[in-house]
Design an enzyme around this catalytic site. Structure first.
Site, PDB file in Angstrom:
ATOM      1  N   GLY A   9      10.839  -2.619   5.534  1.00 30.90           N
ATOM      2  CA  GLY A   9      10.223  -3.737   5.454  1.00 30.90           C
ATOM      3  C   GLY A   9       9.664  -4.349   4.051  1.00 30.90           C
ATOM      4  O   GLY A   9      10.004  -5.365   3.542  1.00 30.90           O
ATOM      5  N   HIS A  10       9.120  -3.056   3.572  1.00 32.91           N
ATOM      6  CA  HIS A  10       8.767  -3.357   2.103  1.00 32.91           C
ATOM      7  C   HIS A  10      10.202  -3.562   1.130  1.00 32.91           C
ATOM      8  O   HIS A  10       9.928  -4.482   0.318  1.00 32.91           O
ATOM      9  CB  HIS A  10       8.318  -2.095   1.384  1.00 32.91           C
ATOM     10  CG  HIS A  10       6.979  -1.565   2.293  1.00 32.91           C
ATOM     11  ND1 HIS A  10       6.759  -0.564   3.028  1.00 32.91           N
ATOM     12  CD2 HIS A  10       5.727  -2.227   2.120  1.00 32.91           C
ATOM     13  CE1 HIS A  10       5.412  -0.425   3.444  1.00 32.91           C
ATOM     14  NE2 HIS A  10       4.945  -1.494   3.011  1.00 32.91           N
ATOM     15  N   MET A  43       0.837  -1.055  -0.117  1.00 33.87           N
ATOM     16  CA  MET A  43       0.085   0.215   0.108  1.00 33.87           C
ATOM     17  C   MET A  43       0.705   1.193  -0.031  1.00 33.87           C
ATOM     18  O   MET A  43       0.514   2.267   0.420  1.00 33.87           O
ATOM     19  CB  MET A  43      -0.900   0.022   1.332  1.00 33.87           C
ATOM     20  CG  MET A  43      -2.026  -1.314   1.142  1.00 33.87           C
ATOM     21  SD  MET A  43      -3.580  -0.998   2.137  1.00 33.87           S
ATOM     22  CE  MET A  43      -2.920  -0.607   3.618  1.00 33.87           C
TER      23      MET A  43
END
Ligand code: PAF
Length: 261
Positions: free
Chosen positions: A31-32, A25
Site C-alpha cells: 500500500g505504501h 508511519m
C-alpha cells in the site's frame, strides 16, 4: 536516497518542482509502495516521511508496539526511487512547550471511536506540509476518514497542497494491507476476512437499494465493530467500518458512490 532527520535540514533540501510527499508511519507494505510509485510517476522530487506520530495514539493504544524497521523501509524506498526519506524524532516535531493543534470538528467513525486521533493526524500532516512544502501529497483510501479530514484542513486553512487518495491495496483474499496486520495470528487473520467481506455485502445491498450498514453489520460473522458508517469523502461516499480482531483494531471501507480522488 538521502535521509534527513531535522526540520531545518528538510526545509533546506533543494527539491525540484513538482514535489510529491508520501506521509507514512513506516513498516512499509505494498500500500505504501503504491503511493510512492504514484508519487514517483507524477513528481520530479519524492519525499517520504517516516514518523510514528505519538499524538495520534491514545494512552491505551499501540504506540510502543507499532512495528518499526527503518533499515528495511529505507531499502524499499530506495528501490522505488524515493529521493528523500524524512525521519524526524518526536522531540524534533513536538519540542518542549508544543501547544498548537489542528482540530477538525468531525463527528462519527474514527472521531468518535478514537478521540484525539484525527487531531494528531491533522496536526502532524500540516507540520509535514509546512516542512516539506509539497505540491502533491499522497494518501491511501484505507484511511478514508483521515483523507476526508485532511481535505477539509487543506480547504479551511488554505494550505497550498493537492491531495491524492489512491485505492486500498489488498491481499489476494481481500484483506486490506495494514502495518497492523503483523499483529494477527493465523487464526485471527482468517477471522479478519469477515471485515472486507461484510463491507462488500454492504456495497451489494446498497446497489440493490437496501441499507448497506444493516447488511454489513449482519455479515460481520461475530466480529464486534467499533462502528459501521457511511462517510462522505470529498465527492465519494464510502461504507466504512472498524473492528477488533483479538487485540488488533482494523479499519476498512468500500466506495458506495462517486470516486475517491
Ligand atoms: O496514515 C498514516 O500512516 C498516518 O496517519 C499519517 C498520515 C502518516 C500521519 O501520521
Amino acid at each position: 536516497m538521502r535521509t534527513v532527520r531535522t526540520a531545518t535540514e528538510m526545509q533546506q533540501v533543494a527539491l525540484s518542482h513538482k514535489v510529491g510527499l508520501v506521509p507514512t508511519m513506516g513498516a512499509f507494505h505494498e500500500g505504501h509502495l503504491s503511493l510512492m510509485r504514484a508519487a514517483r510517476a507524477e513528481c520530479a522530487s519524492v519525499v517520504v516521511s517516516l514518523f510514528v506520530n505519538p499524538t495520534q495514539f491514545a494512552a491505551n493504544e499501540d504506540l510502543e508496539l507499532y512495528p518499526r524497521d527503518e533499515e528495511r523501509d529505507a531499502r524499499l524506498a530506495t528501490e522505488v526511487g524515493v529521493d528523500v526519506l524524512f525521519v524526524p524524532s518526536a522531540e524534533e516535531l513536538y519540542p518542549e512547550g508544543f501547544a498548537t493543534w489542528v482540530d477538525v470538528e468531525e463527528a462519527g467513525g474514527e472521531a468518535a471511536a478514537r478521540p484525539g486521533h484525527l487531531r494528531g493526524v491533522a496536526t502532524v500532516c500540516v507540520k509535514l506540509f509546512n516542512i516539506v512544502r509539497p505540491d502533491v501529497a499522497f494518501f491511501g483510501q484505507k484511511d478514508a476518514q483521515q483523507a476526508a479530514v485532511l481535505r477539509r484542513v487543506v480547504r479551511d486553512l488554505n494550505v497550498d497542497v493537492e491531495l491524492r487518495v489512491l485505492p486500498t491495496v489488498r491481499d489476494a483474499d481481500g484483506l486490506a494491507l495494514s502495518s497492523r496486520n503483523v499483529y494477527l495470528s493465523t487464526a485471527e487473520r482468517a477471522e479478519a476476512l469477515a471485515l472486507p467481506r461484510a463491507l462488500e455485502t454492504g456495497r451489494s445491498a446498497h446497489v440493490q437499494g437496501s441499507d448497506p450498514i444493516a447488511a454489513a453489520r449482519a455479515a460481520l460473522n461475530g466480529l464486534e465493530p467499533d462502528y459501521v458508517e457511511v462517510i462522505d469523502v470529498g465527492d465519494a461516499r464510502v461504507l466504512a467500518a472498524a473492528a477488533r480482531v483479538g487485540s488488533t483494531r482494523l479499519i476498512d471501507n468500500v466506495v458506495l458512490e462517486g470516486e475517491l480522488r
